[in-house]
Design a protein around this motif. Structure first.
Motif, PDB file in Angstrom:
ATOM      1  N   ALA A  20     -16.490 -55.780 -16.613  1.00 33.08           N
ATOM      2  CA  ALA A  20     -16.929 -54.431 -16.992  1.00 33.08           C
ATOM      3  C   ALA A  20     -17.288 -54.374 -18.467  1.00 33.08           C
ATOM      4  CB  ALA A  20     -15.828 -53.425 -16.665  1.00 33.08           C
ATOM      5  N   GLY A  21     -16.494 -55.028 -19.310  1.00 33.67           N
ATOM      6  CA  GLY A  21     -16.792 -55.048 -20.738  1.00 33.67           C
ATOM      7  C   GLY A  21     -18.097 -55.758 -21.046  1.00 33.67           C
ATOM      8  N   THR A  22     -18.392 -56.815 -20.313  1.00 34.73           N
ATOM      9  CA  THR A  22     -19.650 -57.535 -20.509  1.00 34.73           C
ATOM     10  C   THR A  22     -20.842 -56.668 -20.120  1.00 34.73           C
ATOM     11  OG1 THR A  22     -18.511 -59.629 -20.090  1.00 34.73           O
ATOM     12  CG2 THR A  22     -20.915 -59.634 -19.932  1.00 34.73           C
ATOM     13  N   LEU A  23     -20.686 -55.854 -19.084  1.00 33.81           N
ATOM     14  CA  LEU A  23     -21.762 -54.929 -18.704  1.00 33.81           C
ATOM     15  C   LEU A  23     -22.038 -53.918 -19.814  1.00 33.81           C
ATOM     16  CD1 LEU A  23     -21.021 -54.204 -14.928  1.00 33.81           C
ATOM     17  CD2 LEU A  23     -23.037 -55.361 -15.880  1.00 33.81           C
ATOM     18  N   LEU A  24     -20.993 -53.461 -20.500  1.00 37.03           N
ATOM     19  CA  LEU A  24     -21.191 -52.530 -21.618  1.00 37.03           C
ATOM     20  C   LEU A  24     -21.965 -53.201 -22.755  1.00 37.03           C
ATOM     21  CD1 LEU A  24     -17.695 -50.761 -21.773  1.00 37.03           C
ATOM     22  CD2 LEU A  24     -19.795 -49.973 -20.658  1.00 37.03           C
ATOM     23  N   ILE A  25     -21.752 -54.487 -22.933  1.00 39.79           N
ATOM     24  CA  ILE A  25     -22.515 -55.229 -23.944  1.00 39.79           C
ATOM     25  C   ILE A  25     -23.959 -55.411 -23.483  1.00 39.79           C
ATOM     26  CG2 ILE A  25     -22.691 -57.419 -25.188  1.00 39.79           C
ATOM     27  CD1 ILE A  25     -19.632 -57.707 -24.835  1.00 39.79           C
TER      28      ILE A  25
END
Length: 547
Positions: free
Chosen positions: A430-435
Motif C-alpha cells: 500500500a505504501g508503494t502505491l502511494l509513492i
C-alpha cells in the motif's frame, strides 16, 4: 555405527592440544576453529576457580544444519557423523544460523561452511580423530554408541553426563562428564573484560564491560547466582543481566576468561532482502485482493505498473540474496540441486515462480496497451490476479519458516512471524502505491483504498511489534536477551528512532496530510523504518552467545 564423543572435564587441563591437533590435521586457517577450549572463571579473588570445556560440533542425531542447507552440502552420514562438502556449498551461511552451538564457521580460504567432521578420513583408515590421539590426559573419548563393548559405551554406563542445550531437541552426541553450567550455558557467564588471558577481544564480540558502582543506600546485596542472573536477563533486566552486589557486579563472579570469536554471518543484505521481498509480494497481493473482492477495478495501466514495479523489487531481492553468498557463482544450485526440506530452497522456488508469472502478466498487459494483442478481458485479468494470491503469500511467509529452521536464533522462532510478514507486506504494498501515485495517478477508489489500507496495516504492524517483542514474555532466555538488545541495548536507536519514530509515527503523520507528495514521503518513511526494524531483528539475535 553411531559415532559420538565424551569429554571428561575431570581430566581436561585446558592445554589446547586438541585445538592445535585439529588445526594441523585439517589445515584449519587462522581466525577460525573447529575445536576450541573455553575457559570460565567463577568467584572473587582470592576465592576463584577456573573451568575448561572442549567445544566443537555435537554431531547431533537430529541436526538442524542438515535440514536448512539448500544444496545438501551439509549432510548426515549413516554412521551418524554430520559431514560437509565444500565443493557443493554455496556459502549462504544458513547452517551457521541453524546451529545452536556456534560449531559452524565460514572458512576464510574456501568461502564455504566448515566444522569438525570427526576426522572422518582418519576413521575410514582405522585411526582415531587427531584430538583424541593427542590429548595428554585421555580426556576425550570417541567411539560407536551402538557397540556395547566400545570404550565410549563403558564410560557412559559408569558416569553421569550432560549435553549442551538439550531443550533444542537436536539430540547432541557430545557428552560431558561433570560439565559445568557456566560453560554449558552460553549466557551463564558474561564476556565483560576488554581482554582475555592472552588477547584483546574485539568490541563487536564483547557483550559488555565491567563497571564499578556504589551499593544502593550503602547496603550490600546478597550475591546472586548465575541462574538468578540469567533469569533477570531473560526478564529484560536493564543492566543486561548483571546485578549489583555491593561494589562489584554479580556477573563478575562468573566470566569468560578465554574463548574464540564468532563472526556475524548475516549482514545488511538480509534485512534489505526482507524489505524488497515484502514490496514485491505485498504490492501484487494488495492489488489482487482489492480486485478479487470487488473493492476496486484494477485496469490495464495499473496492472502493468504494478507488475513492473513488483518485478523490479523481485530482481533486487535476488540481487541481495546473491550478494550475501560467499560463493555467488554457485547460486543456481539452489534451483537445480535443491534440498527439498530446506525453506531456503523452497523459497527460491516460490520466488522464481512468482517472478516468472509476474513477468508473463506484465508482458501481456504491455502488449495489450501497445495494441499488439487485443484488449485483456476483465475476467482474464481477474483470473490472473487471483492466481497470484497464493504465490504472493508464499513469497511473503516462506522466510518465517526459514527463520524457524534457524534454531540457533531463538528470537526468529516466534509463531507470530508469518502473520507479521503478511502485515508488513500489505503495508509495504500500500505504501508503494502511494509513492507510485506521484508518477502514475491512481483511480480515486484505488487511491483511497491504498491510503486507508496503509494506515490500517501500519497500525497493525505497530501492534504486532508491541505484543510480539515488547509486551509478551519470550519463550527462551536467548530470545529474551536478543529482544533486550534490540529494544534496550545496542540496537535501540534502530528500533525506536528508525522503526518506530520514522517508520511508523512519521509515516502515519505524513499520510494524514492528504497531500500527494506528503503521502509519498510517508510511504518512503515506512520503507526506511521497515529496513531499520529488519536490521535490528536480523542482527540482534546474532549478538547473543551460542557457545
Amino acid at each position: 555405527m553411531n559415532y559420538s564423543f565424551v569429554i571428561d572435564n575431570r581430566k581436561c587441563i585446558g592445554c589446547h592440544a586438541c585445538s592445535t591437533a585439529c588445526k594441523s590435521e585439517n589445515s584449519v586457517p587462522l581466525g577460525v576453529s573447529r575445536t576450541w577450549v573455553k575457559y570460565t572463571e567463577q568467584g572473587a579473588y582470592p576465592n576463584t576457580k577456573r573451568y575448561f570445556q572442549v567445544t566443537r560440533c555435537n554431531h547431533c542425531a537430529n541436526p538442524p544444519c542438515v535440514r536448512i542447507c539448500p544444496v545438501t552440502a551439509m549432510y548426515q552420514r549413516e554412521d551418524g557423523i554430520v559431514e560437509f562438502d565444500k565443493n557443493v556449498c554455496i556459502g549462504c551461511k544458513a547452517c551457521t544460523q541453524a546451529c545452536p552451538y556456534n560449531a559452524i564457521h565460514v572458512d576464510p580460504d574456501s568461502g564455504t561452511a566448515s566444522k569438525c567432521h570427526f576426522c572422518a578420513h582418519r576413521l575410514e583408515n582405522g585411526l582415531e580423530p587427531a584430538c583424541v590421539v593427542v590429548c595428554p590426559q585421555h580426556a576425550i573419548v570417541c567411539g560407536d554408541l551402538d557397540d556395547p563393548n566400545s570404550e565410549i559405551q563403558k564410560v557412559l554406563s559408569k558416569n553421569s553426563v550432560t549435553v549442551r542445550k538439550p531443550e533444542q531437541g537436536t539430540a547432541p552426541k557430545l557428552f560431558y562428564i561433570e560439565g559445568h553450567d557456566l560453560n554449558l550455558t552460553p549466557t551463564a557467564a558474561e564476556h565483560l573484560s576488554k581482554e582475555f588471558l592472552w588477547a584483546e577481544t574485539p568490541a563487536a564480540y564483547r557483550n559488555g564491560h565491567a563497571k564499578k558502582s556504589a551499593s544502593t543506600n550503602g547496603t550490600k546485596r546478597k550475591s546472586t547466582s548465575g541462574t538468578a542472573i540469567r533469569r533477570l536477563a531473560a526478564q529484560g533486566h536493564p543492566n543486561g543481566g548483571t546485578v549489583q552486589t555491593g561494589e562489584r557486579e554479580a556477573s563478575q563472579m562468573a566470566q569468560v576468561a578465554y574463548d574464540i570469536r564468532h563472526a556475524l554471518q548475516w549482514h545488511w543484505p538480509v534485512p534489505a532482502y526482507l524489505v524488497t521481498k515484502g514490496v514485491a509480494a505485498g504490492l501484487i497481493l494488495f492489488l489482487a485482493v482489492v480486485h478479487a473482492f470487488g473493492l476496486a477495478k484494477i485496469g490495464g495501466t495499473l496492472a502493468a505498473v504494478g507488475f513492473f514495479t513488483s518485478l523490479i523489487f523481485s530482481a533486487l531481492t535476488s540481487v541481495f540474496l546473491v550478494v550475501d553468498l560467499e560463493k555467488p557463482d554457485r547460486f543456481l544450485r539452489v534451483m537445480f540441486r535443491p534440498q527439498t526440506k530446506s525453506w531456503l530452497a523452497r523459497g527460491a522456488v516460490y520466488l522464481g515462480l512468482f517472478s516468472t508469472l509476474s513477468a508473463v502478466w506484465w508482458g501481456s498487459e504491455m502488449l495489450s496497451l501497445m495494441g499488439v494483442i487485443g484488449e485483456i478481458s476483465p475476467e482474464l485479468r481477474t483470473a490472473a490476479l487471483v492466481a497470484m494470491i497464493p504465490f504472493s503469500l508464499g513469497v511473503t511467509v516462506y522466510t518465517a519458516f526459514l527463520f524457524g529452521q534457524a534454531e540457533g536464533r531463538d528470537l526468529w522462532q516466534s509463531p507470530l512471524l508469518p502473520l507479521h510478514l503478511i502485515v508488513q507486506a500489505v503495508m509495504a504494498g500500500a505504501g508503494t502505491l502511494l509513492i507510485l501515485n506521484l508518477f502514475a495517478p491512481l483511480a480515486p477508489e484505488v487511491f483511497s483504498l491504498a491510503k486507508n489500507g496503509f494506515l490500517i496495516f501500519l497500525t497493525l504492524d505497530l501492534l504486532v511489534i508491541f505484543f510480539g517483542e515488547i509486551a509478551m514474555p519470550h519463550a527462551s532466555e536467548t530470545a529474551a536477551a536478543a529482544a533486550h538488545k534490540m529494544i534496550h541495548g545496542e540496537f535501540k536507536s534502530y528500533f525506536w528512532g528508525g522503526a518506530i519514530a520514522v517508520g511508523h509515527l512519521a509515516a502515519f503523520l505524513l499520510v494524514l496530510t492528504n497531500v500527494g507528495i506528503g503521502m509519498a514521503l510517508g510511504g518512503v518513511a515506512m520503507l526506511v523504518g521497515l529496513y531499520f526494524y529488519e536490521y535490528a531483528f536480523v542482527t540482534a539475535p546474532q549478538k547473543v552467545a551460542n557457545s
